[in-house]
Design a protein around this motif. Structure first.
Motif, short mmCIF file in Angstrom:
data_model
loop_
_atom_site.label_atom_id
_atom_site.label_comp_id
_atom_site.label_asym_id
_atom_site.label_seq_id
_atom_site.Cartn_x
_atom_site.Cartn_y
_atom_site.Cartn_z
N THR A 88 0.70 -1.38 0.12
CA THR A 88 0.09 0.01 -0.16
C THR A 88 0.83 1.29 0.07
O THR A 88 0.38 2.25 -0.73
N ARG A 89 1.94 1.23 0.60
CA ARG A 89 2.93 2.41 0.56
C ARG A 89 3.56 2.36 -0.86
O ARG A 89 3.63 3.46 -1.05
N ARG A 90 4.19 1.32 -1.18
CA ARG A 90 4.66 1.48 -2.39
C ARG A 90 3.72 2.05 -3.40
O ARG A 90 4.35 2.80 -4.51
N TYR A 91 2.64 1.63 -3.91
CA TYR A 91 1.47 1.91 -4.83
C TYR A 91 0.58 3.38 -4.43
O TYR A 91 -0.03 3.80 -5.12
N GLY A 92 1.04 3.63 -3.12
CA GLY A 92 0.27 4.97 -2.60
C GLY A 92 -1.34 4.80 -2.69
O GLY A 92 -2.14 5.71 -2.84
N ILE A 93 -1.55 3.67 -2.24
CA ILE A 93 -3.13 3.31 -2.12
C ILE A 93 -3.57 3.57 -0.77
O ILE A 93 -3.02 3.54 0.31
N PRO A 94 -4.59 4.31 -0.52
CA PRO A 94 -5.37 4.71 0.63
C PRO A 94 -5.70 3.63 1.57
O PRO A 94 -6.34 2.64 0.96
N VAL A 95 -5.41 3.74 2.57
CA VAL A 95 -5.71 2.78 3.61
C VAL A 95 -6.47 3.38 4.72
O VAL A 95 -6.46 4.47 5.29
#
Length: 159
Positions: A88-95
């Motif tokens: 999620t950090r690598r792809y900038g996915i909202p969590v």
């Protein structure tokens, strides 16, 4: 020429290796856009702190299963490149992290993502009807074993 719209997906999962593996496959698919992740930090009971919670888990489920959970979640999150947190950090996915996906805040997050599909992969919470009604197309649960023979919360360990 217009670009074809990708399927918008919200993934529900737990920290660690297994949800991370599901996320890695979804991210790699060119027709899928991951628009959010609902992360469940719920491994140890919320009634206890870390040490007391670990002791309660060992007493409740046995040392072997508690060790398996620790390796599949905490160790995997720290050591593997395809853990849920790292991806999620690598792809900038909202969590959105929550111990209860059925709260108003979690419902608002999922709704705000505008998903076509909700995917539950190694998610340790029951998803209520309000959240299941959000995706435009469907909600899908990925179960890591043959059903109905190997049903239950964690069939990978018990199989």
């Amino acid at each position: 020429m217009t670009a074809e719209r990708r399927t918008r997906v919200v993934l529900c999962g737990c920290d660690g290796l297994f949800s991370g593996l599901a996320l890695a496959q979804l991210v790699a698919h060119p027709a899928i856009e991951i628009v959010g992740v609902v992360r469940s930090p719920r491994i140890l009971s919320t009634r206890y702190g870390l040490l007391r919670g670990a002791w309660h888990q060992i007493r409740h489920s046995g040392l072997a299963y508690a060790a398996y959970l620790w390796i599949a979640t905490t160790c995997a999150e720290l050591l593997t490149p395809c853990s849920l947190g790292r991806l999620t950090r690598r792809y900038g996915i909202p969590v959105f992290a929550t111990r209860d996906i059925n709260t108003a805040a979690a419902l608002a997050f999922v709704g705000g993502c505008g998903p076509d599909v909700l995917v539950s992969a190694f998610f340790n919470q029951r998803i209520g009807t309000a959240v299941l009604a959000v995706p435009r197309t469907l909600a899908l649960n990925i179960h890591p074993s043959l059903l109905p023979a190997f049903r239950g919360v964690d069939p990978v360990f018990f199989v």
